[in-house]
Enzyme design. Sequence first.
Site, PDB file in Angstrom:
ATOM      1  N   ARG A  74      31.823  66.236  39.669  1.00 44.94           N
ATOM      2  CA  ARG A  74      32.114  65.759  41.023  1.00 44.94           C
ATOM      3  C   ARG A  74      32.396  64.265  41.042  1.00 44.94           C
ATOM      4  O   ARG A  74      33.160  63.789  41.850  1.00 44.94           O
ATOM      5  CB  ARG A  74      30.942  66.071  41.956  1.00 44.94           C
ATOM      6  N   GLN A 112      23.819  53.025  58.159  1.00 38.58           N
ATOM      7  CA  GLN A 112      24.316  54.333  57.721  1.00 38.58           C
ATOM      8  C   GLN A 112      25.026  54.196  56.376  1.00 38.58           C
ATOM      9  O   GLN A 112      25.480  55.184  55.818  1.00 38.58           O
ATOM     10  CB  GLN A 112      25.286  54.891  58.766  1.00 38.58           C
ATOM     11  N   ASN A 113      25.105  52.959  55.868  1.00 34.77           N
ATOM     12  CA  ASN A 113      25.801  52.711  54.612  1.00 34.77           C
ATOM     13  C   ASN A 113      24.846  52.864  53.430  1.00 34.77           C
ATOM     14  O   ASN A 113      23.662  52.581  53.539  1.00 34.77           O
ATOM     15  CB  ASN A 113      26.427  51.316  54.617  1.00 34.77           C
ATOM     16  N   HIS A 130      21.103  57.210  55.429  1.00 36.26           N
ATOM     17  CA  HIS A 130      21.775  58.101  54.479  1.00 36.26           C
ATOM     18  C   HIS A 130      21.455  57.766  53.028  1.00 36.26           C
ATOM     19  O   HIS A 130      22.167  58.172  52.127  1.00 36.26           O
ATOM     20  CB  HIS A 130      23.293  58.071  54.719  1.00 36.26           C
ATOM     21  N   CYS A 138      12.555  61.570  45.281  1.00 34.73           N
ATOM     22  CA  CYS A 138      11.925  62.884  45.174  1.00 34.73           C
ATOM     23  C   CYS A 138      12.086  63.592  46.522  1.00 34.73           C
ATOM     24  O   CYS A 138      11.737  63.031  47.564  1.00 34.73           O
ATOM     25  CB  CYS A 138      10.437  62.745  44.839  1.00 34.73           C
ATOM     26  N   GLY A 200      30.273  48.063  63.631  1.00 33.39           N
ATOM     27  CA  GLY A 200      31.149  48.907  62.811  1.00 33.39           C
ATOM     28  C   GLY A 200      30.778  50.369  62.802  1.00 33.39           C
ATOM     29  O   GLY A 200      30.986  51.057  61.807  1.00 33.39           O
ATOM     30  N   THR A 201      30.223  50.827  63.898  1.00 37.71           N
ATOM     31  CA  THR A 201      29.854  52.238  64.002  1.00 37.71           C
ATOM     32  C   THR A 201      30.279  52.797  65.348  1.00 37.71           C
ATOM     33  O   THR A 201      30.198  52.103  66.358  1.00 37.71           O
ATOM     34  CB  THR A 201      28.333  52.455  63.813  1.00 37.71           C
TER      35      THR A 201
HETATM   36 ZN   LIG Z   1       7.440  63.473  44.403  1.00 42.29          ZN
END
Ligand SMILES: [Zn+2]
Length: 258
Positions: A74, A112-113, A130, A138, A200-201
């Site tokens: 990917r 959000q970046n 994000h 984890c 910027g959102t």
């Molecule tokens: Zn953990």
Amino acid sequence: MTTGLEAAIEEAARRIASSRYVVALVGAGLSAESGVPTFRGPEGLWTKHGEPDLRDYERFVEDPKRWWEMRQERASRFAELAQALESAVPNAGHLALRDLEEMGQLQHIITQNIDNLHQMAGSQAITEIHGNRTKMRCVLCNRRWPVEGFVIDELPPKCPECRSGIVKGDTVMFGEPIPRDALDECINQSRMCDCMLLIGTSAVVYPAAQFPIDVKSSGGVLIEVNPNETPLTSLCEVVLRAPAGEALTGVVEWLRQR
Ligand SMILES: [Zn+2]
């Protein structure tokens, strides 16, 4: 609503100075000013390369080992993004946010970046909705580590702390819930906030969309910093219709000279 950039910068600076707790909600527009490609829009990566796999997180949960094996394949698809991220440096907008924090005029950044540019600029109080591309996380206990130096000796890697969760990149995938600790912090910050900068959102994607609404409904002030009109514009008391680098630098200068 105040318009006209000079007047708007002054009005924004006055509002910030008279507020008790200022939070910046930051989106892709700020990173775009550092040359990080956006996903949506005419030049967006999704427009050029096709929509991402919406079942990404589902596939991870179903078969984490396979997901980890696929990671390399990917990566080539988003090589353009990876390359841009590697070479991106903070722009004047990031630096202005750091200055505002140092001046005691900005209490928190909700971004959000995923590009780590706020940290590179020197900002301290940051919540990443994000995730962060330079970290691992984890999925069970939400502990995080720098990618660099994280030793993977089995696939999928197990959490070295709780020893039962699986570790993945910190960046939130499609279909993956926002990490609870980050979401709780955003809600907490929005509750304390009486002035939110929307930088910027367009904040059309949940959960970010909810934070300005919450601030507004509790009597707070919204200041938009965006070259383009957004669905939030009509809710804002002040609109800075300019790139963040220009607008926020203006705000910092005004506050320094007062
Ligand atoms: Zn953990």
